[in-house]
Write an enzyme that holds these catalytic residues in place. Structure first.
Site, PDB file in Angstrom:
ATOM      1  N   ARG B  75      -4.027   2.902  54.932  1.00 24.90           N
ATOM      2  CA  ARG B  75      -2.854   2.670  55.669  1.00 24.90           C
ATOM      3  C   ARG B  75      -1.582   3.347  54.974  1.00 24.90           C
ATOM      4  O   ARG B  75      -0.745   3.522  55.765  1.00 24.90           O
ATOM      5  CB  ARG B  75      -2.681   1.275  55.902  1.00 24.90           C
ATOM      6  CG  ARG B  75      -3.835   0.708  56.794  1.00 24.90           C
ATOM      7  CD  ARG B  75      -3.748  -0.506  57.238  1.00 24.90           C
ATOM      8  NE  ARG B  75      -4.200  -1.641  56.258  1.00 24.90           N
ATOM      9  CZ  ARG B  75      -5.211  -2.118  56.347  1.00 24.90           C
ATOM     10  NH1 ARG B  75      -6.302  -1.844  57.029  1.00 24.90           N
ATOM     11  NH2 ARG B  75      -5.642  -2.870  55.082  1.00 24.90           N
ATOM     12  N   GLU B 112     -10.429  -9.761  44.356  1.00 25.18           N
ATOM     13  CA  GLU B 112     -10.621 -11.280  44.068  1.00 25.18           C
ATOM     14  C   GLU B 112     -12.008 -11.207  43.591  1.00 25.18           C
ATOM     15  O   GLU B 112     -12.186 -12.270  42.767  1.00 25.18           O
ATOM     16  CB  GLU B 112     -10.543 -11.691  45.577  1.00 25.18           C
ATOM     17  CG  GLU B 112     -10.433 -13.448  45.538  1.00 25.18           C
ATOM     18  CD  GLU B 112     -10.267 -13.954  47.011  1.00 25.18           C
ATOM     19  OE1 GLU B 112     -10.356 -15.192  47.164  1.00 25.18           O
ATOM     20  OE2 GLU B 112     -10.462 -13.271  47.958  1.00 25.18           O
TER      21      GLU B 112
END
Lengths: 183, 193
Positions: B75, B112
């Site tokens: 992006r 994460e």
């Protein structure tokens, strides 16, 4: 249709900034056409975008669809200049929300391209943009996605064409505009 | 101040910021349960709002002597190049492993769960160049920090990171090792949409 043949004076600068990297991604004689070196030359990068903008401005194009990921580098700049929406066409599971998918053949196996439902409307006039056309499989899948939702694909636009791979013939008669050819 | 929201730094009341925020779509539970995904693809469908987004960054960076705009796949590729083109800078794509042909340097970073890796071409940037890194959203800052490290390893000065969307910094947690961060809008709540 090629700007190369039209001999626009900007083409030479663009072509000279494209780097050929042998044996990528696999050894076996593939000469990879690397556009990242083009992006390092602000004038040549701007000339690239300008050539597409000059061609498509004022032609009532409402959608520029770009193919992940290198189509994302050229597509948005063109869309912004001609007043069109930019629609990313992505590998599976990257787009959130509702999508439609189109499968296509690779040399070995299949891959898939996705587009958001609702991004494109029936009657939208669309371009498909990518850095390069080789066999035309990906561009063809992109065109199908747009046509399935009722858009009119006006043209496919690529920086580079590999004419020996005859991708142009895979586009169901849709026009293709490229800036440079590589044999 | 290290973290700057546009509305609090020169663009208070600027209607463009509201237009940008309104154009972002929240998709609940993507890519997994509990995550309210900030979807910028609807911003790209709104030509005016997309143009405002690019214009705000261009106005900020055009007189800062920036010669490099780096963008993180994928992006970052949608926002970085229009900014680079407008300010006359190079665009340098930072990519997942094995996507860039030729010689690269790599920087690993924490997710994460697990690790990921960002690569940049050797020779794309030169020592002494002034760079910005652009992305669509900054959360923990892990990806942007890896991007900054790649550039600094080759002697580039990272002047600032710019992000369309950003969460407010959690107190006590320093993102980006103190590098300035400029954010256009905060994440949307699902009820706003």
């Amino acid at each position: 249709m090629s700007a190369y043949r039209d001999k626009d004076p900007r083409i030479h600068g663009i072509q000279s900034r494209i780097r050929v990297v042998p044996n990528f991604p696999k050894s076996a004689g593939i000469m990879f056409q690397d556009i990242t070196t083009l992006l390092l030359d602000p004038k040549a990068f701007k000339d690239t975008v300008d050539l597409f903008v000059e061609r498509y401005r004022g032609k009532n194009i409402s959608v520029v669809a770009g193919i992940e990921a290198r189509g994302f580098i050229f597509g948005p700049a063109i869309a912004l200049e001609i007043g069109a929406k930019f629609v990313p066409l992505r590998k599976p599971k990257k787009l959130p929300g509702k999508v439609i998918s189109e499968e296509y053949e690779l040399e070995y196996g299949r891959d898939c391209l996705e587009m958001h439902l609702g991004a494109v409307e029936p009657g939208d006039r669309a371009l498909v943009v990518d850095d390069l056309i080789a066999t035309g499989g990906t561009l063809c899948a992109a065109m199908k996605l747009l046509e399935r939702v009722g858009a009119d694909v006006v043209e496919c636009a690529c920086v580079i064409e590999l004419p020996d791979l005859k991708g142009r013939e895979q586009l169901n008669g849709k026009p293709l505009y490229v800036l440079v050819e590589s044999h | 101040m290290v973290e700057m929201f546009a509305a609090e730094n020169g663009l208070k009341g600027d209607p463009r910021l509201q237009a940008i925020s309104n154009a972002i779509r929240v998709v609940p539970h993507f890519p997994k349960q509990g995550i309210m995904f900030q979807d910028i693809t609807t911003l790209l469908l709104d030509h005016k709002a997309f143009k405002h987004t690019v214009d705000i960054f261009v106005d900020r960076y055009k007189d800062m002597d920036i010669s490099v705009v780096a963008g993180v796949e994928a992006r970052g590729f949608m926002f970085g190049p229009p900014i680079a083109l407008a300010i006359g800078a190079k665009f340098v794509p930072l990519r997942k492993p094995r996507k860039l042909p030729g010689e690269v340097i790599a920087e690993a970073y924490e997710l994460e769960y697990g690790r990921d890796c960002l690569e940049m071409h050797v020779g794309a940037v030169e020592a002494g160049e002034r760079a910005i890194v652009i992305d669509d959203l900054v959360a923990t800052g892990g990806t942007l920090t890896a991007a900054i490290r790649l550039l600094e390893r080759v002697g580039v000065e990272v002047v600032e990171c710019g992000s369309v969307i950003g969460l407010r910094e959690v107190k006590g947690q320093r993102r980006l090792n103190g590098k300035p961060l400029y954010i256009l809008v905060e994440p949307r709540e699902i009820d706003d949409c």
